[in-house]
Design a protein around this motif. Structure first.
Motif, PDB file in Angstrom:
ATOM      1  N   LEU A  36       5.904  22.031  -5.343  1.00 59.88           N
ATOM      2  CA  LEU A  36       6.411  21.952  -4.269  1.00 59.88           C
ATOM      3  C   LEU A  36       6.342  21.348  -2.429  1.00 59.88           C
ATOM      4  O   LEU A  36       6.376  20.307  -2.036  1.00 59.88           O
ATOM      5  N   ARG A  37       6.554  23.051  -1.866  1.00 55.52           N
ATOM      6  CA  ARG A  37       7.380  23.347  -0.580  1.00 55.52           C
ATOM      7  C   ARG A  37       5.452  22.959   0.152  1.00 55.52           C
ATOM      8  O   ARG A  37       4.724  22.634   0.574  1.00 55.52           O
ATOM      9  N   ALA A  38       4.312  22.799  -1.036  1.00 56.70           N
ATOM     10  CA  ALA A  38       2.863  23.081  -1.015  1.00 56.70           C
ATOM     11  C   ALA A  38       2.279  21.557  -0.583  1.00 56.70           C
ATOM     12  O   ALA A  38       1.732  20.924  -0.174  1.00 56.70           O
ATOM     13  N   PHE A  39       2.850  20.629  -1.837  1.00 56.92           N
ATOM     14  CA  PHE A  39       2.915  19.741  -2.012  1.00 56.92           C
ATOM     15  C   PHE A  39       2.824  18.778  -0.821  1.00 56.92           C
ATOM     16  O   PHE A  39       2.611  17.597  -0.631  1.00 56.92           O
ATOM     17  N   ALA A  40       4.715  19.131  -0.557  1.00 59.42           N
ATOM     18  CA  ALA A  40       5.496  17.722  -0.112  1.00 59.42           C
ATOM     19  C   ALA A  40       4.982  17.342   1.573  1.00 59.42           C
ATOM     20  O   ALA A  40       4.828  16.405   2.196  1.00 59.42           O
ATOM     21  N   PRO A  41       4.290  17.869   2.158  1.00 56.63           N
ATOM     22  CA  PRO A  41       3.603  17.945   3.956  1.00 56.63           C
ATOM     23  C   PRO A  41       2.595  17.233   3.561  1.00 56.63           C
ATOM     24  O   PRO A  41       1.945  16.025   4.355  1.00 56.63           O
ATOM     25  N   THR A  42       1.284  17.747   2.362  1.00 54.77           N
ATOM     26  CA  THR A  42       0.509  17.053   1.873  1.00 54.77           C
ATOM     27  C   THR A  42       0.841  15.611   1.766  1.00 54.77           C
ATOM     28  O   THR A  42       0.244  15.012   2.192  1.00 54.77           O
ATOM     29  N   ALA A  43       2.078  15.350   0.921  1.00 55.96           N
ATOM     30  CA  ALA A  43       2.329  14.008   0.327  1.00 55.96           C
ATOM     31  C   ALA A  43       2.979  12.861   1.660  1.00 55.96           C
ATOM     32  O   ALA A  43       2.542  12.377   1.624  1.00 55.96           O
ATOM     33  N   ALA A  44       3.286  13.570   2.897  1.00 59.93           N
ATOM     34  CA  ALA A  44       4.144  13.091   4.048  1.00 59.93           C
ATOM     35  C   ALA A  44       3.224  12.108   4.921  1.00 59.93           C
ATOM     36  O   ALA A  44       3.148  11.574   5.081  1.00 59.93           O
ATOM     37  N   LEU A  64       0.840  -1.250  -0.134  1.00 57.87           N
ATOM     38  CA  LEU A  64      -0.303  -0.050   0.227  1.00 57.87           C
ATOM     39  C   LEU A  64       1.327   1.164  -0.083  1.00 57.87           C
ATOM     40  O   LEU A  64       0.638   2.392  -0.787  1.00 57.87           O
ATOM     41  N   LEU A  65       1.886   1.085   0.701  1.00 58.15           N
ATOM     42  CA  LEU A  65       2.654   2.116   0.193  1.00 58.15           C
ATOM     43  C   LEU A  65       3.269   2.554  -0.420  1.00 58.15           C
ATOM     44  O   LEU A  65       3.477   3.948  -0.965  1.00 58.15           O
ATOM     45  N   VAL A  66       4.093   1.334  -1.396  1.00 62.93           N
ATOM     46  CA  VAL A  66       4.426   2.178  -2.574  1.00 62.93           C
ATOM     47  C   VAL A  66       3.763   2.281  -3.744  1.00 62.93           C
ATOM     48  O   VAL A  66       3.979   2.953  -4.435  1.00 62.93           O
ATOM     49  N   ALA A  67       2.270   1.819  -3.457  1.00 59.50           N
ATOM     50  CA  ALA A  67       1.555   1.899  -4.630  1.00 59.50           C
ATOM     51  C   ALA A  67       0.741   3.709  -4.087  1.00 59.50           C
ATOM     52  O   ALA A  67       0.481   4.234  -4.933  1.00 59.50           O
ATOM     53  N   GLY A  68       1.173   4.097  -2.945  1.00 61.90           N
ATOM     54  CA  GLY A  68       0.969   5.675  -2.700  1.00 61.90           C
ATOM     55  C   GLY A  68       1.939   6.361  -2.488  1.00 61.90           C
ATOM     56  O   GLY A  68       1.653   7.244  -3.139  1.00 61.90           O
ATOM     57  N   VAL A  69       3.528   5.942  -3.119  1.00 59.85           N
ATOM     58  CA  VAL A  69       4.302   6.732  -3.331  1.00 59.85           C
ATOM     59  C   VAL A  69       4.381   6.862  -5.183  1.00 59.85           C
ATOM     60  O   VAL A  69       4.907   7.684  -5.159  1.00 59.85           O
ATOM     61  N   LEU A  70       3.805   5.983  -5.629  1.00 62.02           N
ATOM     62  CA  LEU A  70       3.691   5.955  -7.245  1.00 62.02           C
ATOM     63  C   LEU A  70       2.709   6.935  -7.626  1.00 62.02           C
ATOM     64  O   LEU A  70       2.797   7.841  -8.763  1.00 62.02           O
ATOM     65  N   LEU A 129       1.587   9.621  -5.495  1.00 61.07           N
ATOM     66  CA  LEU A 129       2.052  10.825  -5.516  1.00 61.07           C
ATOM     67  C   LEU A 129       2.539  11.719  -6.626  1.00 61.07           C
ATOM     68  O   LEU A 129       3.000  12.677  -6.976  1.00 61.07           O
ATOM     69  N   SER A 130       4.281   9.891  -6.270  1.00 55.34           N
ATOM     70  CA  SER A 130       5.128  10.149  -7.607  1.00 55.34           C
ATOM     71  C   SER A 130       4.300  10.790  -9.228  1.00 55.34           C
ATOM     72  O   SER A 130       4.536  11.887  -9.263  1.00 55.34           O
ATOM     73  N   ALA A 131       3.170  10.565  -9.488  1.00 58.64           N
ATOM     74  CA  ALA A 131       2.660  10.333 -10.935  1.00 58.64           C
ATOM     75  C   ALA A 131       1.717  12.208 -10.541  1.00 58.64           C
ATOM     76  O   ALA A 131       1.735  12.679 -11.900  1.00 58.64           O
ATOM     77  N   THR A 132       1.438  12.378  -9.238  1.00 61.08           N
ATOM     78  CA  THR A 132      -0.014  13.028  -9.155  1.00 61.08           C
ATOM     79  C   THR A 132       1.602  14.452  -9.188  1.00 61.08           C
ATOM     80  O   THR A 132       0.984  15.641  -9.518  1.00 61.08           O
ATOM     81  N   TRP A 133       3.011  14.403  -8.855  1.00 62.54           N
ATOM     82  CA  TRP A 133       3.706  15.795  -8.428  1.00 62.54           C
ATOM     83  C   TRP A 133       4.290  15.667 -10.055  1.00 62.54           C
ATOM     84  O   TRP A 133       4.724  16.924 -10.816  1.00 62.54           O
ATOM     85  N   VAL A 134       5.043  14.897 -11.090  1.00 57.39           N
ATOM     86  CA  VAL A 134       5.266  14.665 -12.746  1.00 57.39           C
ATOM     87  C   VAL A 134       3.893  15.424 -13.604  1.00 57.39           C
ATOM     88  O   VAL A 134       3.748  16.741 -14.057  1.00 57.39           O
ATOM     89  N   PHE A 135       2.375  14.869 -12.555  1.00 55.53           N
ATOM     90  CA  PHE A 135       1.772  15.909 -13.635  1.00 55.53           C
ATOM     91  C   PHE A 135       2.076  16.842 -13.392  1.00 55.53           C
ATOM     92  O   PHE A 135       1.660  19.071 -14.163  1.00 55.53           O
ATOM     93  N   LEU A 136       2.021  17.377 -12.075  1.00 55.30           N
ATOM     94  CA  LEU A 136       1.919  19.323 -11.784  1.00 55.30           C
ATOM     95  C   LEU A 136       2.015  20.213 -12.205  1.00 55.30           C
ATOM     96  O   LEU A 136       2.853  21.356 -13.281  1.00 55.30           O
ATOM     97  N   ASN A 137       4.213  18.855 -12.329  1.00 57.42           N
ATOM     98  CA  ASN A 137       5.114  19.726 -12.765  1.00 57.42           C
ATOM     99  C   ASN A 137       5.263  20.344 -14.330  1.00 57.42           C
ATOM    100  O   ASN A 137       6.144  21.111 -14.038  1.00 57.42           O
ATOM    101  N   ARG A 138       4.845  19.457 -14.921  1.00 65.33           N
ATOM    102  CA  ARG A 138       4.590  19.642 -16.192  1.00 65.33           C
ATOM    103  C   ARG A 138       3.520  18.754 -17.427  1.00 65.33           C
ATOM    104  O   ARG A 138       4.187  19.823 -18.616  1.00 65.33           O
ATOM    105  N   VAL A 145      -0.170  11.633   3.655  1.00 65.45           N
ATOM    106  CA  VAL A 145      -1.020  10.795   2.671  1.00 65.45           C
ATOM    107  C   VAL A 145      -0.187   9.546   3.204  1.00 65.45           C
ATOM    108  O   VAL A 145      -0.059   8.639   3.356  1.00 65.45           O
ATOM    109  N   LEU A 146       1.132   9.527   3.264  1.00 64.32           N
ATOM    110  CA  LEU A 146       2.043   7.941   3.435  1.00 64.32           C
ATOM    111  C   LEU A 146       1.964   8.185   4.712  1.00 64.32           C
ATOM    112  O   LEU A 146       2.195   6.549   4.691  1.00 64.32           O
ATOM    113  N   THR A 147       1.944   8.546   5.568  1.00 62.07           N
ATOM    114  CA  THR A 147       2.059   8.343   6.466  1.00 62.07           C
ATOM    115  C   THR A 147       0.258   7.921   7.110  1.00 62.07           C
ATOM    116  O   THR A 147       1.038   6.500   7.871  1.00 62.07           O
TER     117      THR A 147
END
Length: 356
Positions: A55-63, A21-27, A29-38, A65-67
């Protein structure tokens, strides 16, 4: 065998569920970040340095979510693994109960027919067979002890009589002692034969049941003539695989049983061999008195005798059909006893046909 302690299966499954589940969440969130970034969205006004702000706004939320995914995965995985392994726990408890000597316990696992249900049903079947086998062995040991004690007690009584009365007919006592000793030897040899067959400690070789039937009938022809019983042998070449000595003993026991449990002076014994699809068949049928189906079902048990059909001079040791059953089972065969409507028995032995 001593083994080092390790993690339980439930704990390892929990870590597997949570890690997946954690690996799926990381993938995700990574896909979401790539989408927002590009990707430049229509209508979105981009300011200089927006990526770092995102990134500054997304990182705490991602942390967060992963927790959450980690905690949820551990808790949910623990509960899910416990639910999935509950049948295995019941099977383990039943195994420990059986190891303590209680073979009457059954798992009777409810639910759908999945892998755990198949395992539980197979274990229940094994317990039932083991319980029946142990009960049979206990009855056999008790009966054997009783049967062996009887000739010993008779011998002791005869010797006590000879000691108390020196003038008693020595020849009579010796004759009775010889008969008792002969019976004890026959019983011991029968017990050893059952043990040998039950352990399957024999070499398999090609065997023709028709030749064994002819040999058995020729050997027992004098006994049949003494009882004025007619022997009729027929059938075709019947190849089988097994121990020739044991299968000859099986055939001899069946023919002997059919002769002595017959109508004296006017009986008949039919010995036939044949081949069926996948099986070699030996059938021994005899005339005689009516046999109740419930009695026929018990005649293969050790020391069970059809006393109402037994001649006093050939009572046997009560192991004839028990030996036949043991030898048949040792050859992966079956033994069937069927009362004849006109009286007597039809006994059929089916052995697996030899592999081509």
């Amino acid at each position: 065998m001593a083994r080092a302690p390790g993690w339980s299966v439930r704990f390892r499954l929990t870590l597997s569920y949570a890690g997946f589940l954690l690996v799926a969440g990381v993938l995700l969130l990574s896909a979401t970040w790539v989408f927002l970034n590009r990707v430049n969205h229509v209508g979105l006004i981009l300011m200089p340095g927006y990526r770092y702000a995102v990134l500054r706004a997304f990182a705490p939320t991602a942390a967060v979510v992963l927790t959450f995914l980690l905690v949820f995965g551990l808790a949910g995985g623990w509960l899910l693994a416990g639910h999935m392994l509950a049948p295995l726990t019941r099977i383990t408890d039943a195994t420990r109960t059986a190891a303590d000597g209680s073979l009457s316990h059954r798992i009777r696992l409810p639910g759908p027919n999945d892998e755990f249900r198949e395992l539980a049903d197979a274990f229940d079947t094994m317990l039932a067979r083991l319980e029946a086998h142990v009960a049979g062995q206990q009855r056999f040991a008790a009966n054997a002890s009783h049967e062996l004690r009887t000739p010993l007690a008779i011998s002791k009584a005869l010797l006590d009589v000879a000691r108390a009365d020196p003038d008693h007919d020595t020849g009579e006592i010796l004759g009775r002692l010889h008969a008792v000793n002969t019976r004890a030897i026959e019983l011991t040899e029968a017990l050893l034969l059952i043990s040998r067959a039950d352990q399957r400690s024999f070499t398999r070789e090609p065997v023709d049941l028709s030749l064994l039937a002819e040999e058995a009938t020729e050997t027992l022809l004098p006994l049949a003539e003494k009882h004025r019983v007619t022997l009729e042998t027929g059938g075709e070449i019947t190849p089988a695989s097994g121990s020739a000595a044991l299968l000859l003993q099986l055939t001899t026991n069946l023919v002997h049983n059919a002769i002595v449990h017959n109508l004296p002076g006017r009986g008949t014994v039919w010995v036939r061999t044949g081949v069926r699809p996948g099986a070699a068949v030996l059938t021994v049928e005899n005339t005689g008195e009516q046999v109740a189906p419930e009695l026929a079902a018990t005649l293969t048990e050790p020391f069970q005798r059809g006393t109402e059909r037994t001649h006093a001079d050939h009572a046997g040791v009560g192991l004839g059909l028990a030996i036949v059953k043991t030898i048949a089972q040792a050859h992966d065969g079956t033994l069937t006893l069927t009362p004849r409507p006109a009286g007597g028995l039809r006994i059929t032995v089916e052995l697996p046909a030899p592999q081509a």
